[in-house]
Motif scaffolding. Structure first.
Motif, PDB file in Angstrom:
ATOM      1  N   GLY A  91      57.171   3.527  10.223  1.00 11.89           N
ATOM      2  CA  GLY A  91      56.600   4.067  11.461  1.00 11.89           C
ATOM      3  C   GLY A  91      57.682   4.563  12.403  1.00 11.89           C
ATOM      4  O   GLY A  91      57.537   5.614  13.041  1.00 11.89           O
ATOM      5  N   LEU A  92      58.786   3.828  12.498  1.00 10.93           N
ATOM      6  CA  LEU A  92      59.903   4.260  13.344  1.00 10.93           C
ATOM      7  C   LEU A  92      60.495   5.567  12.830  1.00 10.93           C
ATOM      8  O   LEU A  92      60.819   6.466  13.619  1.00 10.93           O
ATOM      9  CB  LEU A  92      60.982   3.177  13.393  1.00 10.93           C
ATOM     10  CG  LEU A  92      60.608   1.875  14.077  1.00 10.93           C
ATOM     11  CD1 LEU A  92      61.699   0.825  13.870  1.00 10.93           C
ATOM     12  CD2 LEU A  92      60.357   2.102  15.558  1.00 10.93           C
ATOM     13  N   ALA A  93      60.632   5.676  11.507  1.00 10.21           N
ATOM     14  CA  ALA A  93      61.174   6.910  10.915  1.00 10.21           C
ATOM     15  C   ALA A  93      60.242   8.087  11.189  1.00 10.21           C
ATOM     16  O   ALA A  93      60.685   9.153  11.628  1.00 10.21           O
ATOM     17  CB  ALA A  93      61.389   6.724   9.416  1.00 10.21           C
ATOM     18  N   TYR A  94      58.941   7.900  10.939  1.00  9.82           N
ATOM     19  CA  TYR A  94      57.986   8.978  11.182  1.00  9.82           C
ATOM     20  C   TYR A  94      57.955   9.378  12.653  1.00  9.82           C
ATOM     21  O   TYR A  94      57.874  10.559  12.982  1.00  9.82           O
ATOM     22  CB  TYR A  94      56.578   8.566  10.727  1.00  9.82           C
ATOM     23  CG  TYR A  94      56.369   8.591   9.238  1.00  9.82           C
ATOM     24  CD1 TYR A  94      56.931   9.571   8.429  1.00  9.82           C
ATOM     25  CD2 TYR A  94      55.586   7.622   8.622  1.00  9.82           C
ATOM     26  CE1 TYR A  94      56.722   9.592   7.057  1.00  9.82           C
ATOM     27  CE2 TYR A  94      55.364   7.636   7.254  1.00  9.82           C
ATOM     28  CZ  TYR A  94      55.938   8.627   6.473  1.00  9.82           C
ATOM     29  OH  TYR A  94      55.711   8.644   5.120  1.00  9.82           O
ATOM     30  N   SER A  95      58.023   8.397  13.525  1.00 10.88           N
ATOM     31  CA  SER A  95      58.032   8.686  14.958  1.00 10.88           C
ATOM     32  C   SER A  95      59.246   9.542  15.327  1.00 10.88           C
ATOM     33  O   SER A  95      59.133  10.502  16.089  1.00 10.88           O
ATOM     34  CB  SER A  95      58.029   7.384  15.751  1.00 10.88           C
ATOM     35  OG  SER A  95      58.084   7.635  17.124  1.00 10.88           O
ATOM     36  N   SER A  96      60.380   9.200  14.779  1.00  8.96           N
ATOM     37  CA  SER A  96      61.599   9.956  15.058  1.00  8.96           C
ATOM     38  C   SER A  96      61.547  11.356  14.457  1.00  8.96           C
ATOM     39  O   SER A  96      62.193  12.274  14.958  1.00  8.96           O
ATOM     40  CB  SER A  96      62.815   9.209  14.512  1.00  8.96           C
ATOM     41  OG  SER A  96      62.944   7.968  15.186  1.00  8.96           O
ATOM     42  N   LEU A  97      60.773  11.513  13.377  1.00 13.72           N
ATOM     43  CA  LEU A  97      60.580  12.833  12.772  1.00 13.72           C
ATOM     44  C   LEU A  97      59.442  13.608  13.450  1.00 13.72           C
ATOM     45  O   LEU A  97      59.077  14.687  13.006  1.00 13.72           O
ATOM     46  CB  LEU A  97      60.269  12.680  11.272  1.00 13.72           C
ATOM     47  CG  LEU A  97      61.426  12.186  10.396  1.00 13.72           C
ATOM     48  CD1 LEU A  97      60.921  11.797   9.010  1.00 13.72           C
ATOM     49  CD2 LEU A  97      62.503  13.263  10.299  1.00 13.72           C
ATOM     50  N   LEU A  98      58.909  13.023  14.527  1.00 14.01           N
ATOM     51  CA  LEU A  98      57.819  13.608  15.313  1.00 14.01           C
ATOM     52  C   LEU A  98      56.521  13.749  14.519  1.00 14.01           C
ATOM     53  O   LEU A  98      55.666  14.557  14.851  1.00 14.01           O
ATOM     54  CB  LEU A  98      58.234  14.967  15.908  1.00 14.01           C
ATOM     55  CG  LEU A  98      59.539  14.962  16.710  1.00 14.01           C
ATOM     56  CD1 LEU A  98      59.861  16.355  17.225  1.00 14.01           C
ATOM     57  CD2 LEU A  98      59.467  13.965  17.854  1.00 14.01           C
ATOM     58  N   ASN A  99      56.383  12.931  13.489  1.00  6.84           N
ATOM     59  CA  ASN A  99      55.147  12.900  12.714  1.00  6.84           C
ATOM     60  C   ASN A  99      54.320  11.720  13.225  1.00  6.84           C
ATOM     61  O   ASN A  99      54.246  10.661  12.601  1.00  6.84           O
ATOM     62  CB  ASN A  99      55.453  12.767  11.216  1.00  6.84           C
ATOM     63  CG  ASN A  99      54.220  12.977  10.361  1.00  6.84           C
ATOM     64  OD1 ASN A  99      53.093  12.837  10.827  1.00  6.84           O
ATOM     65  ND2 ASN A  99      54.434  13.290   9.101  1.00  6.84           N
ATOM     66  N   TYR A 100      53.723  11.924  14.381  1.00  6.66           N
ATOM     67  CA  TYR A 100      53.045  10.837  15.075  1.00  6.66           C
ATOM     68  C   TYR A 100      51.815  10.296  14.349  1.00  6.66           C
ATOM     69  O   TYR A 100      51.600   9.077  14.350  1.00  6.66           O
ATOM     70  CB  TYR A 100      52.713  11.248  16.506  1.00  6.66           C
ATOM     71  CG  TYR A 100      53.969  11.573  17.290  1.00  6.66           C
ATOM     72  CD1 TYR A 100      54.970  10.620  17.478  1.00  6.66           C
ATOM     73  CD2 TYR A 100      54.170  12.841  17.816  1.00  6.66           C
ATOM     74  CE1 TYR A 100      56.127  10.909  18.165  1.00  6.66           C
ATOM     75  CE2 TYR A 100      55.342  13.140  18.521  1.00  6.66           C
ATOM     76  CZ  TYR A 100      56.307  12.178  18.687  1.00  6.66           C
ATOM     77  OH  TYR A 100      57.458  12.470  19.374  1.00  6.66           O
ATOM     78  N   PRO A 101      51.000  11.145  13.692  1.00  6.89           N
ATOM     79  CA  PRO A 101      49.854  10.565  12.966  1.00  6.89           C
ATOM     80  C   PRO A 101      50.290   9.569  11.881  1.00  6.89           C
ATOM     81  O   PRO A 101      49.716   8.501  11.750  1.00  6.89           O
ATOM     82  CB  PRO A 101      49.163  11.787  12.363  1.00  6.89           C
ATOM     83  CG  PRO A 101      49.525  12.910  13.282  1.00  6.89           C
ATOM     84  CD  PRO A 101      50.939  12.615  13.710  1.00  6.89           C
ATOM     85  N   LYS A 102      51.336   9.929  11.121  1.00 11.59           N
ATOM     86  CA  LYS A 102      51.828   9.005  10.086  1.00 11.59           C
ATOM     87  C   LYS A 102      52.485   7.781  10.718  1.00 11.59           C
ATOM     88  O   LYS A 102      52.380   6.675  10.186  1.00 11.59           O
ATOM     89  CB  LYS A 102      52.811   9.710   9.151  1.00 11.59           C
ATOM     90  CG  LYS A 102      52.142  10.594   8.121  1.00 11.59           C
ATOM     91  CD  LYS A 102      53.151  11.064   7.091  1.00 11.59           C
ATOM     92  CE  LYS A 102      52.468  11.817   5.976  1.00 11.59           C
ATOM     93  NZ  LYS A 102      53.434  12.215   4.934  1.00 11.59           N
TER      94      LYS A 102
END
Length: 118
Positions: A91-102
């Motif tokens: 979740g932290l990785a996806y958030s940093s990649l701006l992929n908020y739904p994932k």
């Protein structure tokens, strides 16, 4: 033994970060989960550590890949604590990649698993 103490500390921290306070008897349950090792536990923990290192180094795509690999291995082990930690880091990785739904989905799955542990 030192590794188990560190893992327990990390696990407790994870639960605190996602807003869950674990009673003492739940910590004992977590220790039992840490003892699971049908697959080489050191290898999968190493993969999860790589995920964390990639997050720290701001290599978010690599972090998401290593977190996913750790997640799949923990799922094969039926190691809920490892799954929860992997999902949280994913979740932290996806958030940093701006992929908020994932990111949200990963955090929600992590929370669901963490709640089952207490």
């Amino acid at each position: 033994m030192q590794a188990k103490k560190i893992s327990l500390l990390v696990s407790t921290t994870l639960l605190a970060i996602i807003g869950i306070s674990a009673p003492f008897n739940s910590l004992l349950s977590i220790q039992k989960l840490l003892a699971q090792s049908p697959i080489n536990q050191a290898n999968v923990d190493s993969i999860l550590n790589t995920c964390r290192e990639n997050l720290t180094a701001k290599q978010y795509q690599l972090a998401s890949e290593s977190c996913q690999k750790a997640l799949l291995t923990y799922q094969k082990q039926k190691n809920s604590l490892g799954e929860a930690k992997s999902l949280n880091n994913l979740g932290l990785a996806y958030s940093s990649l701006l992929n908020y739904p994932k990111a949200i989905d990963s955090f929600q799955q992590s929370l669901k698993l963490a709640k089952k542990l207490i």
